[in-house]
Write a protein that holds these residues in place. Structure first.
Motif, PDB file in Angstrom:
ATOM      1  N   ASN B 198       0.847  -1.182   0.000  1.00  0.00           N
ATOM      2  CA  ASN B 198       0.000   0.000   0.000  1.00  0.00           C
ATOM      3  C   ASN B 198       0.889   1.241   0.000  1.00  0.00           C
ATOM      4  OD1 ASN B 198      -1.985   1.844   0.275  1.00  0.00           O
ATOM      5  ND2 ASN B 198      -3.056   0.749   1.908  1.00  0.00           N
ATOM      6  N   ARG B 199       1.141   1.772  -1.144  1.00  0.00           N
ATOM      7  CA  ARG B 199       2.007   2.943  -1.262  1.00  0.00           C
ATOM      8  C   ARG B 199       1.664   3.672  -2.549  1.00  0.00           C
ATOM      9  NH1 ARG B 199       8.035   1.428  -1.917  1.00  0.00           N
ATOM     10  NH2 ARG B 199       7.885  -0.072  -0.255  1.00  0.00           N
ATOM     11  N   GLY B 200       2.411   4.707  -2.880  1.00  0.00           N
ATOM     12  CA  GLY B 200       2.148   5.385  -4.150  1.00  0.00           C
ATOM     13  C   GLY B 200       1.742   6.835  -3.993  1.00  0.00           C
ATOM     14  N   ASN B 201       2.064   7.445  -2.853  1.00  0.00           N
ATOM     15  CA  ASN B 201       1.690   8.851  -2.706  1.00  0.00           C
ATOM     16  C   ASN B 201       2.886   9.806  -2.713  1.00  0.00           C
ATOM     17  OD1 ASN B 201       2.597   8.173  -0.163  1.00  0.00           O
ATOM     18  ND2 ASN B 201       0.544   8.006   0.704  1.00  0.00           N
ATOM     19  N   GLY B 202       4.091   9.276  -2.903  1.00  0.00           N
ATOM     20  CA  GLY B 202       5.292  10.124  -2.869  1.00  0.00           C
ATOM     21  C   GLY B 202       5.301  11.192  -3.950  1.00  0.00           C
ATOM     22  N   LYS B 204       2.757  12.398  -5.542  1.00  0.00           N
ATOM     23  CA  LYS B 204       1.666  13.357  -5.321  1.00  0.00           C
ATOM     24  C   LYS B 204       2.121  14.426  -4.325  1.00  0.00           C
ATOM     25  CE  LYS B 204       0.373   9.810  -6.186  1.00  0.00           C
ATOM     26  NZ  LYS B 204       1.010   8.823  -7.106  1.00  0.00           N
TER      27      LYS B 204
END
Lengths: 87, 259
Positions: B198-202, B204
């Motif tokens: 659960n990751r993937g906001n860096g 943004k």
């Protein structure tokens, strides 16, 4: 119970470092019943959302969303990280 | 005549990246005294910036980055040398340690309260190089990390010779059609090539910081994909497109106005 995050470094950015910090925190945490865990950013130069997400996710899994709070700080990297991870 | 000579000097320096006075004397066929007079005038007007001392002084376009080394390393078809000591971070630990060097730019006008943002933003971009390519580098492991200030502007370049954003993200979403769409998704969607983690906001986070002020910009290129964000993003794109794209790896250029 207050955790001084500067004990984990002055630049806190990566997920692996966040996971490692969370494991170290959990190994030592013994909060009294009803006491919240307070994350204190005083003395930390910079925090990234990846590091903070790993730490909050791990602590909140054990102590609940309301059991972990981030103390107020003027550090813009903390403020922006909290906004983007929505915690 | 003077204006014409100045224009030629600026053109040579733009084309070559920098020049020493002796090189300009040879190229233009005029006296060293005349060249030095024109250079002093161009520096006084803010067009050029001298670096170095004495006969080794080189003149650069003020406010422009010197990215030849970074872009050559990134775009090289052949495997580049791994001994690019000052800028190549072969491991995440080296990269993280070098992030602290950004503190030096507070002496050159970077605001103290903006330093944490610059570090965390650069950290997110550099950590992506390792997160998405560890054990899967095309040839040289690690990322290139270089920062330089010129003419009241801070330029930060982070590059890798990894798999590229498209190959990484299509593992999570096979419907992404091409490299351009993959880059847009990386900056706009909460999506990660490290699924099911659960990751993937860096990125943004990076985008939010860049668009929060007019004095900031970013461009990111991966294969044939190129995106820019922020008011100064077009200037970053222009720098990146000076070099040929190559079929992999990612390069990000950040521009941040100093006081």
């Amino acid at each position: 119970m207050r955790i001084m995050l500067k004990q984990y470094g002055d630049i806190l950015t990566s997920r692996p470092a966040g996971r490692e910090a969370a494991l170290a925190m959990k190994a030592r945490l013994r909060p009294a019943a009803g006491k919240k865990i307070e994350l204190d950013f005083d003395g930390v130069l910079s925090v990234g959302p990846s590091w903070l997400d790993e730490v909050l996710r791990a602590l909140q899994a054990d102590y609940g969303r309301d059991g972990v709070i981030c103390l107020p700080t003027k550090n813009l990297s903390v403020i922006e990280s909290l906004k983007v991870i929505g915690r | 005549m003077k204006t014409e000579t100045r224009a030629l000097i600026v053109k040579i320096i733009q084309d070559e990246g920098s020049a020493r006075p002796i090189e300009l004397v040879k190229s233009l066929g005029i006296s060293p005294q005349a060249i030095h007079r024109q250079l002093r005038s161009l520096v006084a007007c803010g067009f050029l910036e001298p670096r170095g001392r004495g006969p080794m002084t080189r003149y650069f376009i003020a406010g422009a980055p010197q990215l030849n080394a970074a872009l050559s390393w990134h775009a090289s078809i052949a495997r580049p040398a791994e001994t690019q000591g000052e800028f190549l971070c072969q491991t995440r630990d080296v990269f993280t340690a070098r992030l602290g060097r950004l503190s030096l730019f507070t002496r050159m006008g970077l605001k103290e309260d903006e330093l944490p943002l610059i570090i965390s933003m650069t950290g997110e971009i550099g950590n992506n190089c390792f997160d998405h390519n560890l054990g899967n580098w095309r040839d040289v492991p690690g990322c290139w990390f270089e920062a330089q200030a010129s003419g009241g502007r801070l330029w930060i370049c982070v590059a890798d010779r990894g798999q590229g954003v498209f190959r990484s993200l299509t593992r999570a979403d096979p419907t992404i059609p091409d490299e351009q769409a993959a880059l847009v998704a990386a900056f706009e969607r909460t999506l990660s090539g490290r699924t099911p983690e659960n990751r993937g906001n860096g990125l943004k986070f990076v985008r939010n910081i860049i668009v929060a002020s007019v004095g900031r910009g970013l461009a990111c290129r991966s294969g044939a994909g190129l995106v820019e964000r922020g008011r100064l993003g077009a200037e970053c794109s222009k720098e990146l497109t000076r070099f040929p794209s190559q079929p992999g790896g990612t390069i990000t250029l950040i521009l941040w106005s100093l006081k």
